[in-house]
Design a protein around this motif. Structure first.
Motif, PDB file in Angstrom:
ATOM      1  N   GLY A 220      85.519  55.474  68.204  1.00  0.00           N
ATOM      2  CA  GLY A 220      84.616  54.412  68.657  1.00  0.00           C
ATOM      3  C   GLY A 220      84.227  54.575  70.113  1.00  0.00           C
ATOM      4  O   GLY A 220      84.665  55.502  70.815  1.00  0.00           O
ATOM      5  N   GLY A 221      83.368  53.646  70.549  1.00  0.00           N
ATOM      6  CA  GLY A 221      82.926  53.662  71.938  1.00  0.00           C
ATOM      7  C   GLY A 221      84.061  53.353  72.908  1.00  0.00           C
ATOM      8  O   GLY A 221      84.106  53.881  74.016  1.00  0.00           O
ATOM      9  N   MET A 222      84.987  52.504  72.466  1.00  0.00           N
ATOM     10  CA  MET A 222      86.080  52.121  73.375  1.00  0.00           C
ATOM     11  C   MET A 222      86.864  53.341  73.842  1.00  0.00           C
ATOM     12  O   MET A 222      87.261  53.439  75.001  1.00  0.00           O
ATOM     13  CB  MET A 222      87.039  51.118  72.710  1.00  0.00           C
ATOM     14  CG  MET A 222      86.642  49.664  72.795  1.00  0.00           C
ATOM     15  SD  MET A 222      86.099  49.081  74.418  1.00  0.00           S
ATOM     16  CE  MET A 222      87.500  49.417  75.452  1.00  0.00           C
TER      17      MET A 222
ATOM     18  N   LEU B 135      85.000  55.129  76.534  1.00  0.00           N
ATOM     19  CA  LEU B 135      85.129  54.460  77.840  1.00  0.00           C
ATOM     20  C   LEU B 135      86.500  54.748  78.444  1.00  0.00           C
ATOM     21  O   LEU B 135      86.640  55.001  79.652  1.00  0.00           O
ATOM     22  CB  LEU B 135      84.935  52.951  77.684  1.00  0.00           C
ATOM     23  CG  LEU B 135      83.540  52.504  77.227  1.00  0.00           C
ATOM     24  CD1 LEU B 135      83.497  51.001  77.009  1.00  0.00           C
ATOM     25  CD2 LEU B 135      82.486  52.923  78.253  1.00  0.00           C
TER      26      LEU B 135
ATOM     27  N   TYR C 247      80.112  43.983  79.693  1.00  0.00           N
ATOM     28  CA  TYR C 247      81.030  44.032  78.545  1.00  0.00           C
ATOM     29  C   TYR C 247      82.426  44.190  79.144  1.00  0.00           C
ATOM     30  O   TYR C 247      82.770  45.259  79.650  1.00  0.00           O
ATOM     31  CB  TYR C 247      80.650  45.222  77.655  1.00  0.00           C
ATOM     32  CG  TYR C 247      81.575  45.460  76.492  1.00  0.00           C
ATOM     33  CD1 TYR C 247      81.789  44.479  75.524  1.00  0.00           C
ATOM     34  CD2 TYR C 247      82.223  46.677  76.343  1.00  0.00           C
ATOM     35  CE1 TYR C 247      82.622  44.718  74.443  1.00  0.00           C
ATOM     36  CE2 TYR C 247      83.054  46.916  75.255  1.00  0.00           C
ATOM     37  CZ  TYR C 247      83.253  45.931  74.320  1.00  0.00           C
ATOM     38  OH  TYR C 247      84.079  46.167  73.242  1.00  0.00           O
TER      39      TYR C 247
ATOM     40  N   ASP D 216      76.897  53.699  78.769  1.00  0.00           N
ATOM     41  CA  ASP D 216      77.461  53.165  77.523  1.00  0.00           C
ATOM     42  C   ASP D 216      76.310  52.561  76.713  1.00  0.00           C
ATOM     43  O   ASP D 216      75.792  51.501  77.072  1.00  0.00           O
ATOM     44  CB  ASP D 216      78.499  52.086  77.894  1.00  0.00           C
ATOM     45  CG  ASP D 216      79.178  51.497  76.666  1.00  0.00           C
ATOM     46  OD1 ASP D 216      79.105  52.101  75.584  1.00  0.00           O
ATOM     47  OD2 ASP D 216      79.787  50.415  76.811  1.00  0.00           O
TER      48      ASP D 216
ATOM     49  N   PRO E 210      75.592  51.647  72.988  1.00  0.00           N
ATOM     50  CA  PRO E 210      75.786  51.496  71.539  1.00  0.00           C
ATOM     51  C   PRO E 210      74.538  50.995  70.807  1.00  0.00           C
ATOM     52  O   PRO E 210      74.441  51.138  69.597  1.00  0.00           O
ATOM     53  CB  PRO E 210      76.874  50.417  71.421  1.00  0.00           C
ATOM     54  CG  PRO E 210      77.326  50.107  72.803  1.00  0.00           C
ATOM     55  CD  PRO E 210      76.300  50.607  73.749  1.00  0.00           C
ATOM     56  N   TYR E 211      73.606  50.373  71.564  1.00  0.00           N
ATOM     57  CA  TYR E 211      72.521  49.624  70.914  1.00  0.00           C
ATOM     58  C   TYR E 211      71.164  50.327  70.975  1.00  0.00           C
ATOM     59  O   TYR E 211      70.212  49.879  70.330  1.00  0.00           O
ATOM     60  CB  TYR E 211      72.394  48.227  71.562  1.00  0.00           C
ATOM     61  CG  TYR E 211      73.698  47.462  71.521  1.00  0.00           C
ATOM     62  CD1 TYR E 211      74.102  46.831  70.355  1.00  0.00           C
ATOM     63  CD2 TYR E 211      74.559  47.421  72.625  1.00  0.00           C
ATOM     64  CE1 TYR E 211      75.318  46.171  70.285  1.00  0.00           C
ATOM     65  CE2 TYR E 211      75.780  46.763  72.567  1.00  0.00           C
ATOM     66  CZ  TYR E 211      76.145  46.139  71.395  1.00  0.00           C
ATOM     67  OH  TYR E 211      77.353  45.488  71.309  1.00  0.00           O
TER      68      TYR E 211
ATOM     69  N   THR F 116      78.451  55.273  69.907  1.00  0.00           N
ATOM     70  CA  THR F 116      79.301  54.834  68.799  1.00  0.00           C
ATOM     71  C   THR F 116      78.481  54.566  67.547  1.00  0.00           C
ATOM     72  O   THR F 116      77.297  54.225  67.626  1.00  0.00           O
ATOM     73  CB  THR F 116      80.078  53.557  69.192  1.00  0.00           C
ATOM     74  OG1 THR F 116      80.846  53.112  68.070  1.00  0.00           O
ATOM     75  CG2 THR F 116      79.164  52.412  69.613  1.00  0.00           C
TER      76      THR F 116
ATOM     77  N   SER G  13      79.501  52.180  65.651  1.00  0.00           N
ATOM     78  CA  SER G  13      79.934  50.819  65.301  1.00  0.00           C
ATOM     79  C   SER G  13      78.776  49.870  65.040  1.00  0.00           C
ATOM     80  O   SER G  13      78.835  49.050  64.131  1.00  0.00           O
ATOM     81  CB  SER G  13      80.806  50.240  66.414  1.00  0.00           C
ATOM     82  OG  SER G  13      81.996  50.974  66.511  1.00  0.00           O
TER      83      SER G  13
HETATM   84  N1  PMP Z   1      80.404  49.172  74.659  1.00  0.00           N
HETATM   85  C1  PMP Z   1      79.680  48.080  74.395  1.00  0.00           C
HETATM   86  C2  PMP Z   1      78.616  47.678  75.350  1.00  0.00           C
HETATM   87  C3  PMP Z   1      79.930  47.330  73.247  1.00  0.00           C
HETATM   88  O1  PMP Z   1      79.197  46.255  72.995  1.00  0.00           O
HETATM   89  C4  PMP Z   1      80.975  47.738  72.380  1.00  0.00           C
HETATM   90  C5  PMP Z   1      81.328  46.973  71.139  1.00  0.00           C
HETATM   91  N2  PMP Z   1      81.211  45.615  71.216  1.00  0.00           N
HETATM   92  C6  PMP Z   1      81.689  48.893  72.705  1.00  0.00           C
HETATM   93  C7  PMP Z   1      81.378  49.581  73.849  1.00  0.00           C
HETATM   94  C8  PMP Z   1      82.844  49.355  71.864  1.00  0.00           C
HETATM   95  O2  PMP Z   1      82.389  49.998  70.726  1.00  0.00           O
HETATM   96  P1  PMP Z   1      83.402  50.395  69.559  1.00  0.00           P
HETATM   97  O3  PMP Z   1      83.554  49.196  68.681  1.00  0.00           O
HETATM   98  O4  PMP Z   1      82.718  51.522  68.885  1.00  0.00           O
HETATM   99  O5  PMP Z   1      84.687  50.821  70.190  1.00  0.00           O
END
Ligand code: PMP
Length: 386
Positions: free
Chosen positions: A83-85, A88, A109, A188, A190-191, A219, A221
């Protein structure tokens, strides 16, 4: 707060319109396709350790897919992450040392800003307007801080929580400042693939190709399914090796069945089709939310008008601005609507008069019900305040 709301909401027994979580609705996740892929494409190699940088079939599918977008890339720049987390976390683990200054958007965020703080960063919250982070304000903030930042954490498209998009001019200026300061841009996004109106704004990778100061975190996600826990980072090949080393020590590799399923999903061309479908759904939902809010609350609020993504950011005006959105949350939950209070998006708990609303996960009819409940909650809160 952003994620603790998941279990709090799950424990509620009454009907709640869910504007809180930034997660696609269950019915908008292509579960049937995943089920079929699981039967036809998972095999014994899906259940053993994989390569730390990611499964070759996913990396290949991703390079192919990204070649059709404004952010083409190459195999030697990618690492698949949980995932994105995790992207980061890897960025901060590599670049942030205790006491380093890290610029974050305000609001931001906070799971991202908290990751930087967990490596000892000192956070510098920088203001935003309708065009995203006010990059022109950064030199004065940095000079007041008395030292250059080590990293700048930005969510350039349809920002979480504000829904705003960083303008092209500001992206260019941010790259220039990053070079002046030798700071990493943690990009970052995701959108970004969820734009439903307006024109794409060139990404950092597009404006400054192969720039070692741009570390991009992506991500699946929001564009596919958060439970897959599959994302990727796109970075300079030398930095990529540091990412692989760090990831190996964290979790060896990203979940292999989830990578194989994602790869097959992309290979079939289903990702592009899925994105087309959800963009149009989310556009209708955003319009429904803005219309309901304008109709029910009018001058009592201001709200952003995102051109994509999941969220809009609402600010209470006039007498309603005296209502704490944190207190309102309790009343709203009882009335049957959930949102995230603004303070959850600031390391110093600013924005108590703001709310983040996720329009992406509810149908227009449900959105209308949710906005009516929110309006009732505000009326109740006001009658208590005065
Ligand atoms: N960055 C941002 C700006 C997000 O909104 C989110 C998810 N809410 C994430 C990172 C984390 O993404 P993931 O669920 O894939 O870890």
């Amino acid at each position: 707060m952003i994620d603790s709301s998941t279990s709090l909401l799950a424990s509620q027994k009454h009907d709640i319109v869910r504007f809180a979580m930034g997660s696609p609705a269950n019915e908008d996740i292509p579960v049937d396709v995943f089920r079929e892929i699981a039967v036809t494409h998972l095999n014994p190699s899906s259940f053993t350790y994989g390569a730390t940088e990611g499964e070759p079939q996913l990396l290949e599918a991703l390079v192919d897919y990204l070649s059709t977008t404004s952010e083409p890339t190459s195999y030697d720049r990618l690492v698949i992450t949980a995932g994105g987390m995790q992207g980061l976390d890897l960025a901060c683990k590599i670049f942030v040392d205790p006491g380093d200054l890290v610029i974050v958007e305000s609001p931001t965020y906070t799971n991202g800003s908290a990751t930087a703080a967990s490596y000892g960063a000192e956070l510098l919250e920088a203001p935003m307007d309708a065009d995203g982070l006010i990059v022109e304000a950064l030199p004065a903030l940095v000079s007041a801080a008395g030292r250059s930042p080590k990293a700048i954490y930005v969510i350039p498209n349809f920002q979480n929580p504000s829904g705003t998009t960083l303008s092209a001019q500001r992206r260019e200026l941010l790259i220039k400042l990053a070079h002046d300061w030798n700071a990493i841009i943690i990009d970052d996004d995701p959108y970004g693939p969820l734009r439903f109106t307006g024109q794409d704004v060139p990404g950092f990778q597009h404006i400054s190709p192969r720039d070692p100061l741009v570390f991009s975190v992506r991500t699946f996600s929001k564009i596919l399914a958060p439970g897959l826990r599959v994302g990727w980072v796109d970075t300079d090949p030398k930095i990529r090796q540091l990412v692989i080393n760090a990831k190996q020590a964290m979790d060896t590799c990203t979940n292999v069945p989830a990578q194989h399923m994602t790869a097959e999903f992309i290979r079939r061309g289903d990702l592009s089709a899925h994105l087309r479908r959800i963009r149009s759904l989310y556009f209708d939902r955003k319009c429904a939310m803005r219309e309901s809010l304008a109709h029910s609350l009018g001058e009592r609020i201001t709200m952003t008008d995102p051109e994509g993504g999941f969220f809009l950011w609402l600010r209470l005006q006039g007498e309603d601005a005296m209502t704490s959105s944190t207190a309102l949350f309790e009343t709203a939950l009882r009335e049957g609507v959930a949102f995230i209070p603004g303070t959850a998006f600031s390391p110093s708990y600013k924005f108590d008069n703001a709310l983040r609303l996720c329009f992406a996960a509810s149908t227009p009819d449900r959105i209308q019900v949710g906005v009516e409940r929110l309006t009732r909650s505000l009326d109740l809160a006001r009658s208590v305040d005065y």
